[in-house]
Scaffold this active site. Structure first.
Site, mmCIF file in Angstrom:
data_model
loop_
_atom_site.group_PDB
_atom_site.id
_atom_site.type_symbol
_atom_site.label_atom_id
_atom_site.label_comp_id
_atom_site.label_asym_id
_atom_site.label_seq_id
_atom_site.Cartn_x
_atom_site.Cartn_y
_atom_site.Cartn_z
ATOM 1 N N GLU A 228 0.888 -1.179 0.000
ATOM 2 C CA GLU A 228 0.000 0.000 0.000
ATOM 3 C C GLU A 228 0.912 1.210 0.000
ATOM 4 O O GLU A 228 1.429 1.604 1.039
ATOM 5 C CB GLU A 228 -0.875 0.004 1.263
ATOM 6 C CG GLU A 228 -1.838 -1.156 1.377
ATOM 7 C CD GLU A 228 -3.038 -1.009 0.457
ATOM 8 O OE1 GLU A 228 -3.135 0.007 -0.255
ATOM 9 O OE2 GLU A 228 -3.862 -1.934 0.428
ATOM 10 N N CYS A 262 -2.173 9.234 2.232
ATOM 11 C CA CYS A 262 -1.922 8.660 0.902
ATOM 12 C C CYS A 262 -3.076 8.967 -0.035
ATOM 13 O O CYS A 262 -2.884 9.194 -1.216
ATOM 14 C CB CYS A 262 -1.718 7.157 1.034
ATOM 15 S SG CYS A 262 -3.040 6.327 1.913
HETATM 16 P P1 NAP Z 1 8.280 5.199 4.706
HETATM 17 O O1 NAP Z 1 9.410 6.112 4.928
HETATM 18 O O2 NAP Z 1 8.316 4.338 3.508
HETATM 19 O O3 NAP Z 1 8.135 4.317 6.010
HETATM 20 C C1 NAP Z 1 7.114 3.364 6.153
HETATM 21 C C2 NAP Z 1 7.648 2.200 6.941
HETATM 22 O O4 NAP Z 1 8.644 1.536 6.159
HETATM 23 C C3 NAP Z 1 8.348 2.603 8.231
HETATM 24 O O5 NAP Z 1 8.105 1.613 9.192
HETATM 25 C C4 NAP Z 1 9.801 2.632 7.841
HETATM 26 O O6 NAP Z 1 10.672 2.424 8.923
HETATM 27 C C5 NAP Z 1 9.869 1.471 6.881
HETATM 28 N N1 NAP Z 1 10.929 1.544 5.879
HETATM 29 C C6 NAP Z 1 11.400 2.639 5.255
HETATM 30 N N2 NAP Z 1 12.342 2.282 4.350
HETATM 31 C C7 NAP Z 1 12.453 0.929 4.405
HETATM 32 C C8 NAP Z 1 13.253 -0.023 3.733
HETATM 33 N N3 NAP Z 1 14.119 0.321 2.786
HETATM 34 N N4 NAP Z 1 13.099 -1.323 4.047
HETATM 35 C C9 NAP Z 1 12.217 -1.699 4.981
HETATM 36 N N5 NAP Z 1 11.436 -0.848 5.660
HETATM 37 C C10 NAP Z 1 11.542 0.458 5.375
HETATM 38 O O7 NAP Z 1 6.910 5.994 4.630
HETATM 39 P P2 NAP Z 1 6.351 7.028 5.685
HETATM 40 O O8 NAP Z 1 7.047 8.316 5.461
HETATM 41 O O9 NAP Z 1 6.337 6.463 7.047
HETATM 42 O O10 NAP Z 1 4.817 7.122 5.243
HETATM 43 C C11 NAP Z 1 4.408 7.930 4.228
HETATM 44 C C12 NAP Z 1 4.213 7.140 2.948
HETATM 45 O O11 NAP Z 1 3.279 6.089 3.182
HETATM 46 C C13 NAP Z 1 3.589 7.975 1.868
HETATM 47 O O12 NAP Z 1 4.183 7.669 0.646
HETATM 48 C C14 NAP Z 1 2.122 7.549 1.903
HETATM 49 O O13 NAP Z 1 1.420 7.778 0.718
HETATM 50 C C15 NAP Z 1 2.278 6.102 2.187
HETATM 51 N N6 NAP Z 1 1.010 5.568 2.700
HETATM 52 C C16 NAP Z 1 0.281 4.737 1.905
HETATM 53 C C17 NAP Z 1 -0.947 4.254 2.337
HETATM 54 C C18 NAP Z 1 -1.784 3.348 1.493
HETATM 55 O O14 NAP Z 1 -2.713 2.758 2.013
HETATM 56 N N7 NAP Z 1 -1.520 3.189 0.212
HETATM 57 C C19 NAP Z 1 -1.412 4.621 3.598
HETATM 58 C C20 NAP Z 1 -0.645 5.471 4.378
HETATM 59 C C21 NAP Z 1 0.574 5.928 3.914
HETATM 60 P P3 NAP Z 1 11.452 3.659 9.633
HETATM 61 O O15 NAP Z 1 10.423 4.571 10.168
HETATM 62 O O16 NAP Z 1 12.248 2.992 10.676
HETATM 63 O O17 NAP Z 1 12.274 4.292 8.553
#
Ligand code: NAP
Length: 461
Positions: A228, A262
């Site tokens: 997602e 998102c």
């Molecule tokens: P993020 O930086 O990708 O982090 C999300 C999760 O992934 C965190 O637990 C993060 O851990 C972990 N993570 C980051 N890089 C990783 C890697 N290379 N390998 C494994 N795990 C990794 O995203 P965010 O800033 O928290 O959230 C915002 C994003 O989420 C936006 O793009 C938003 O659109 C998306 N989102 C999508 C939905 C949907 O339903 N489609 C819903 C909500 C949000 P750390 O915090 O420890 O870095």
């Protein structure tokens, strides 16, 4: 990044946590694997009882949980209370419907009897974001646990208190300790966990880069993933729309969760005939929003979750301006303390500039003009994302064309994109794959097992 609760309104560090050691991670994976062997046999009625209890805990303690969310990531407190209530709803929804979604499905064939059985897979790793710190987790955990799987949560590093509170809710609801565990770990530990044979599948809600990384590691291990990811949702307004309502909802759809959703509407595509009027009213409403302390009832927009998000947003606005965009209102960070950014409206954004279709995570809207429905759909689809989409029109022919031609996981006509436990949720293109919620969500992490039973005559026959 350290695992720390830092209040985005004040910049104050509230609490820090030691990340789990390799040995502790191993112990938790073992507990998950051991628990799965017995938990998978628990009858639906018992899982239902525990899931309903989780819903009650969420309802009874919603104000306390809301405060944890707001102090860790800055969403307005009233929105955090609604989030806790919605989590209770998804728990109740799956408590009441899981047995129907996963009932054996009889199929007539040449067998004496043949049917499909849905069985749990095992421990599933959930990598989750901070923006809806309770909802994202519950919408995974409620169906996963009701299906008989066990969950391991790697939450975003800036919301550890939310992560621990969720683990406690499931424990207090009566689930065995290994049925749902929070792992306080950084993103760098995810690869090792995905490579561990005790973890059988993964779901990630987050950014596109994180999704690519998790999916490629899991892919090498032939483990199922659900992704997602981000979005750059279009919000289209046509001539026949109710303009008053469309403007009000447009502002809400852009600024919900301080603009960090998102499925927030990010690109507003308006029919030429009403463009000027829409722009005037939209800018005026954005200027009325009250920025401030998210604990206050009157606040519309609180701080962004981290200083990095403010800097990224500011850089995107500057890039848009450098490629010819004009700022009609906002366009600035506010002086600290706190990670505040002004509600901002951009026009004249070059459709060839990358920023025109990137995900903008904050209260910044881009307005575009379309001379007809085909142009509106072309602009709407000119992004690598495909999560949500909304179109405002009372013309049934136009409605049908939007439903057919918008490239997105959902189309909302005359309404704001929102998730609902009864409807599937997810995206196409770079917004990910797989679905959460409804029957589709609970069937993601199950073995869809075909059962075929024939006649076998005895030797004496
Ligand atoms: P993020 O930086 O990708 O982090 C999300 C999760 O992934 C965190 O637990 C993060 O851990 C972990 N993570 C980051 N890089 C990783 C890697 N290379 N390998 C494994 N795990 C990794 O995203 P965010 O800033 O928290 O959230 C915002 C994003 O989420 C936006 O793009 C938003 O659109 C998306 N989102 C999508 C939905 C949907 O339903 N489609 C819903 C909500 C949000 P750390 O915090 O420890 O870095």
């Amino acid at each position: 990044m350290p695992i720390a609760s830092i209040n985005p309104t004040t910049g104050e560090t509230l609490k820090t946590f030691d990340a789990l050691s390799a040995k502790q991670i191993g112990e938790k994976l073992q507990l998950a694997a051991d628990t799965f062997r017995s938990y998978r046999r628990t009858p639906f009625a018992e899982r239902t009882r525990m899931m309903l209890r989780a819903a009650e805990i969420l309802e009874t303690r919603k104000n306390e949980f809301a405060k944890v969310m707001t102090t860790e990531m800055g969403k307005p407190l009233k929105a955090a209370v609604s989030e806790a209530e919605k989590c209770a709803w998804v728990c109740r929804y799956y408590a009441e419907t899981a047995h129907e979604h996963l009932a054996d499905k009889v199929v007539e064939t040449n067998a004496r009897k043949s049917y499909v059985r849905f069985q749990p897979l095992g421990p599933v790793l959930a990598v989750m974001p901070w923006n809806f710190p309770f909802w994202q987790v519950f919408r995974f955990a409620a169906p996963a646990l009701m299906a008989g799987n066990v969950g391991l949560l790697k939450h975003a590093s800036n919301v550890p208190q939310c992560a621990l509170a969720i683990e406690e809710i499931f424990r207090d609801a009566g689930f065995p300790a290994g049925a749902f565990q929070t792992l306080l770990i950084g993103a760098n530990e995810v690869e090792g966990i995905l490579n561990d044979a005790r973890v059988v599948a993964a779901t990630l809600t987050g950014s596109e880069p994180a999704g690519r990384s998790v999916a490629s590691i899991a892919g090498k291990q032939i483990k199922k993933t659900v992704l997602e990811l981000g979005g750059s949702d279009p919000f289209i307004v046509m001539l026949s729309a109710n303009l008053n309502e469309a403007v009000t909802i447009a502002v809400k759809a852009r600024t919900i969760n301080n603009g960090q959703s998102c499925i927030a509407a990010k690109r507003f595509i308006v029919a030429s005939e009403i463009y000027e009027e829409f722009e005037r009213r939209f800018v005026s409403e954005m200027q009325k929003l009250k920025i401030g302390d998210p604990m206050e009832d009157s606040t519309d927009i609180g701080p962004l979750a981290t200083p990095q998000i403010v800097n990224d947003l500011d850089e995107q606005v500057k890039r848009a301006v450098a490629s010819g965009a004009r700022v009609l209102t906002g366009g600035n960070k506010l002086n600290g303390p706190g990670n505040f950014y002004e509600p901002t409206v951009l026009v004249n954004v070059d459709l060839n500039a990358p920023v025109s279709c990137e995900e903008i995570f904050g209260p910044v809207a881009m307005l575009f003009r379309a001379s007809n429905i085909d142009e509106a759909i072309r602009i709407a689809n000119a992004t690598t994302f495909g999560l949500g989409s909304a179109a405002w029109t009372n013309d049934s022919k136009e409605q049908a064309q939007f439903i057919d031609e918008l490239e997105a996981g959902c189309v909302f006509i005359n309404g704001m994109v929102a998730s609902d436990p009864r409807l599937p949720f997810g995206g196409v293109k770079s917004s990910g794959y797989g679905r959460e919620l409804a029957q589709f969500g609970i069937r993601e992490f199950v073995n869809i097992k075909t059962v075929w039973i024939g006649e076998s005559k005895t030797d004496t026959e």
